[in-house]
Scaffold this motif. Sequence first.
Motif, PDB file in Angstrom:
ATOM      1  N   TRP A   1      -2.693   9.153 -13.522  1.00  0.00           N
ATOM      2  CA  TRP A   1      -2.206   9.680 -12.175  1.00  0.00           C
ATOM      3  C   TRP A   1      -1.674   8.398 -11.412  1.00  0.00           C
ATOM      4  CZ3 TRP A   1      -1.477  14.474 -11.106  1.00  0.00           C
ATOM      5  CH2 TRP A   1      -2.243  15.406 -11.661  1.00  0.00           C
ATOM      6  N   ARG A   2      -0.760   8.532 -10.642  1.00  0.00           N
ATOM      7  CA  ARG A   2      -0.134   7.474  -9.636  1.00  0.00           C
ATOM      8  C   ARG A   2      -0.636   7.911  -8.192  1.00  0.00           C
ATOM      9  NH1 ARG A   2       4.141   3.945  -9.199  1.00  0.00           N
ATOM     10  NH2 ARG A   2       3.610   2.722  -7.280  1.00  0.00           N
ATOM     11  N   TYR A   3      -1.277   7.356  -7.274  1.00  0.00           N
ATOM     12  CA  TYR A   3      -1.433   7.597  -5.979  1.00  0.00           C
ATOM     13  C   TYR A   3      -0.898   6.950  -5.175  1.00  0.00           C
ATOM     14  CZ  TYR A   3      -5.762   9.479  -7.805  1.00  0.00           C
ATOM     15  OH  TYR A   3      -6.693  10.427  -8.838  1.00  0.00           O
ATOM     16  N   VAL A   4      -0.649   7.518  -3.984  1.00  0.00           N
ATOM     17  CA  VAL A   4       0.063   7.213  -2.837  1.00  0.00           C
ATOM     18  C   VAL A   4      -0.682   7.327  -1.601  1.00  0.00           C
ATOM     19  CG1 VAL A   4       2.071   7.224  -1.347  1.00  0.00           C
ATOM     20  CG2 VAL A   4       2.448   7.249  -3.723  1.00  0.00           C
ATOM     21  N   VAL A   5      -1.317   5.970  -0.940  1.00  0.00           N
ATOM     22  CA  VAL A   5      -2.045   6.384   0.286  1.00  0.00           C
ATOM     23  C   VAL A   5      -1.343   5.929   1.402  1.00  0.00           C
ATOM     24  CG1 VAL A   5      -4.406   5.486   1.205  1.00  0.00           C
ATOM     25  CG2 VAL A   5      -4.006   5.482  -1.219  1.00  0.00           C
ATOM     26  N   ARG A   6      -1.334   6.961   2.590  1.00  0.00           N
ATOM     27  CA  ARG A   6      -0.920   6.644   3.708  1.00  0.00           C
ATOM     28  C   ARG A   6      -1.911   5.874   4.612  1.00  0.00           C
ATOM     29  NH1 ARG A   6      -0.789  11.960   2.400  1.00  0.00           N
ATOM     30  NH2 ARG A   6       1.136  12.875   1.882  1.00  0.00           N
ATOM     31  N   PRO A   7      -1.455   5.165   5.714  1.00  0.00           N
ATOM     32  CA  PRO A   7      -2.243   4.512   6.495  1.00  0.00           C
ATOM     33  C   PRO A   7      -3.447   5.048   6.953  1.00  0.00           C
ATOM     34  CG  PRO A   7      -0.129   4.073   7.191  1.00  0.00           C
ATOM     35  CD  PRO A   7       0.207   5.103   6.228  1.00  0.00           C
TER      36      PRO A   7
ATOM     37  N   THR B   1       0.578  11.953  -8.332  1.00  0.00           N
ATOM     38  CA  THR B   1       1.578  12.281  -8.881  1.00  0.00           C
ATOM     39  C   THR B   1       1.585  12.099 -10.526  1.00  0.00           C
ATOM     40  OG1 THR B   1       3.858  12.859  -9.227  1.00  0.00           O
ATOM     41  CG2 THR B   1       3.158  10.779  -8.556  1.00  0.00           C
ATOM     42  N   PRO B   2       1.834  12.821 -11.490  1.00  0.00           N
ATOM     43  CA  PRO B   2       1.606  12.352 -12.765  1.00  0.00           C
ATOM     44  C   PRO B   2       2.516  11.155 -13.169  1.00  0.00           C
ATOM     45  CG  PRO B   2       2.060  14.608 -12.760  1.00  0.00           C
ATOM     46  CD  PRO B   2       2.241  14.179 -11.407  1.00  0.00           C
ATOM     47  N   ASN B   3       1.787  10.274 -13.992  1.00  0.00           N
ATOM     48  CA  ASN B   3       2.776   9.064 -14.642  1.00  0.00           C
ATOM     49  C   ASN B   3       2.503   9.082 -15.992  1.00  0.00           C
ATOM     50  OD1 ASN B   3       3.763   6.632 -14.564  1.00  0.00           O
ATOM     51  ND2 ASN B   3       2.157   5.173 -13.899  1.00  0.00           N
ATOM     52  N   VAL B   4       3.191   9.736 -16.631  1.00  0.00           N
ATOM     53  CA  VAL B   4       3.418  10.030 -17.941  1.00  0.00           C
ATOM     54  C   VAL B   4       4.029   8.965 -18.479  1.00  0.00           C
ATOM     55  CG1 VAL B   4       4.124  11.712 -19.679  1.00  0.00           C
ATOM     56  CG2 VAL B   4       3.274  12.601 -17.595  1.00  0.00           C
TER      57      VAL B   4
ATOM     58  N   ALA C   1     -11.117  -0.351   6.307  1.00  0.00           N
ATOM     59  CA  ALA C   1     -11.434  -1.683   5.558  1.00  0.00           C
ATOM     60  C   ALA C   1     -11.773  -1.348   4.135  1.00  0.00           C
ATOM     61  CB  ALA C   1     -12.501  -2.382   6.243  1.00  0.00           C
ATOM     62  N   ARG C   2     -12.055  -0.345   3.687  1.00  0.00           N
ATOM     63  CA  ARG C   2     -12.675   0.043   2.545  1.00  0.00           C
ATOM     64  C   ARG C   2     -11.425   0.491   1.616  1.00  0.00           C
ATOM     65  NH1 ARG C   2     -17.649   0.921   0.679  1.00  0.00           N
ATOM     66  NH2 ARG C   2     -16.865   2.492  -0.875  1.00  0.00           N
ATOM     67  N   ARG C   3     -10.087   0.756   2.020  1.00  0.00           N
ATOM     68  CA  ARG C   3      -9.047   1.080   1.360  1.00  0.00           C
ATOM     69  C   ARG C   3      -8.888   0.214   0.196  1.00  0.00           C
ATOM     70  NH1 ARG C   3      -7.016   4.293   5.739  1.00  0.00           N
ATOM     71  NH2 ARG C   3      -8.592   5.782   6.209  1.00  0.00           N
ATOM     72  N   ALA C   4      -9.036  -1.079  -0.127  1.00  0.00           N
ATOM     73  CA  ALA C   4      -8.995  -1.957  -1.202  1.00  0.00           C
ATOM     74  C   ALA C   4     -10.032  -1.314  -2.322  1.00  0.00           C
ATOM     75  CB  ALA C   4      -9.285  -3.307  -0.705  1.00  0.00           C
ATOM     76  N   VAL C   5     -10.725  -0.632  -2.147  1.00  0.00           N
ATOM     77  CA  VAL C   5     -11.584  -0.213  -3.222  1.00  0.00           C
ATOM     78  C   VAL C   5     -10.625   0.979  -4.015  1.00  0.00           C
ATOM     79  CG1 VAL C   5     -13.745   1.405  -3.724  1.00  0.00           C
ATOM     80  CG2 VAL C   5     -13.761  -0.372  -1.974  1.00  0.00           C
ATOM     81  N   ASP C   6     -11.083   0.941  -5.310  1.00  0.00           N
ATOM     82  CA  ASP C   6     -10.265   1.687  -6.169  1.00  0.00           C
ATOM     83  C   ASP C   6     -10.171   3.271  -6.032  1.00  0.00           C
ATOM     84  OD1 ASP C   6      -8.643   2.137  -8.362  1.00  0.00           O
ATOM     85  OD2 ASP C   6     -10.315   1.780  -9.864  1.00  0.00           O
ATOM     86  N   LEU C   7      -9.088   3.536  -5.368  1.00  0.00           N
ATOM     87  CA  LEU C   7      -8.980   5.196  -4.981  1.00  0.00           C
ATOM     88  C   LEU C   7      -9.058   5.886  -6.144  1.00  0.00           C
ATOM     89  CD1 LEU C   7      -8.991   7.399  -3.452  1.00  0.00           C
ATOM     90  CD2 LEU C   7      -6.208   7.222  -3.060  1.00  0.00           C
ATOM     91  N   PRO C   8      -8.262   5.751  -7.454  1.00  0.00           N
ATOM     92  CA  PRO C   8      -8.452   6.453  -8.606  1.00  0.00           C
ATOM     93  C   PRO C   8      -9.759   6.742  -9.277  1.00  0.00           C
ATOM     94  CG  PRO C   8      -6.436   5.104  -8.405  1.00  0.00           C
ATOM     95  CD  PRO C   8      -7.248   4.690  -7.595  1.00  0.00           C
ATOM     96  N   LEU C   9     -10.544   5.523  -9.291  1.00  0.00           N
ATOM     97  CA  LEU C   9     -11.786   5.855  -9.876  1.00  0.00           C
ATOM     98  C   LEU C   9     -12.777   6.732  -8.803  1.00  0.00           C
ATOM     99  CD1 LEU C   9     -13.956   5.159 -11.923  1.00  0.00           C
ATOM    100  CD2 LEU C   9     -14.397   2.884 -10.513  1.00  0.00           C
ATOM    101  N   LEU C  10     -12.718   6.388  -7.429  1.00  0.00           N
ATOM    102  CA  LEU C  10     -13.536   7.031  -6.316  1.00  0.00           C
ATOM    103  C   LEU C  10     -13.227   8.595  -6.702  1.00  0.00           C
ATOM    104  CD1 LEU C  10     -13.504   4.763  -3.122  1.00  0.00           C
ATOM    105  CD2 LEU C  10     -15.455   5.444  -4.953  1.00  0.00           C
ATOM    106  N   PHE C  11     -11.706   8.971  -6.535  1.00  0.00           N
ATOM    107  CA  PHE C  11     -11.401  10.414  -6.572  1.00  0.00           C
ATOM    108  C   PHE C  11     -11.851  11.030  -7.895  1.00  0.00           C
ATOM    109  CE2 PHE C  11      -8.582  13.822  -7.221  1.00  0.00           C
ATOM    110  CZ  PHE C  11      -8.723  14.440  -5.943  1.00  0.00           C
TER     111      PHE C  11
END
Length: 126
Positions: free
Chosen positions: A5-11, A18-21, A96-106
């Motif tokens: 997966w490719r993640y896009v995070v808004r402010p 979205t898939p990153n095949v 401040a936590r947005r630097a944490v790896d979102l794909p893993l958390l999600f």
Amino acid sequence: MSFEWRYVVRPDGSFWRTPNVDGALDSVTDEQLQGMWPLVDQHRGDREPVSCSRCGREVVLHWRAPAPGVMLELCEHCDSGRPAAADLIRWKRDPARRAVDLPLLFAMWETETMEAMGWVFHPPQA
């Protein structure tokens, strides 16, 4: 064929994926990716807040699960005692936590929530 997966995070902490095949989007910046799918953001402000099906409060996140017809809810009141859910709630609430790896958390939250609903995750075979 590889899939991730490719993640896009808004402010504001909202995000979409979205898939990153086969790494097709590896060279695309987040800004370019955002521009490729402007409809994702077009109606964002038009949505009514989603209420938790368990307690009626507004959910932090409402997401379509990988299982057909299953919707996942992240509710600060109902889910803060679950480890992965608590981590994702903290990530969503604290810029401040947005630097944490979102794909893993999600992925951890999605797996934890699906398992709580009786679904079992089977990783792809190599």
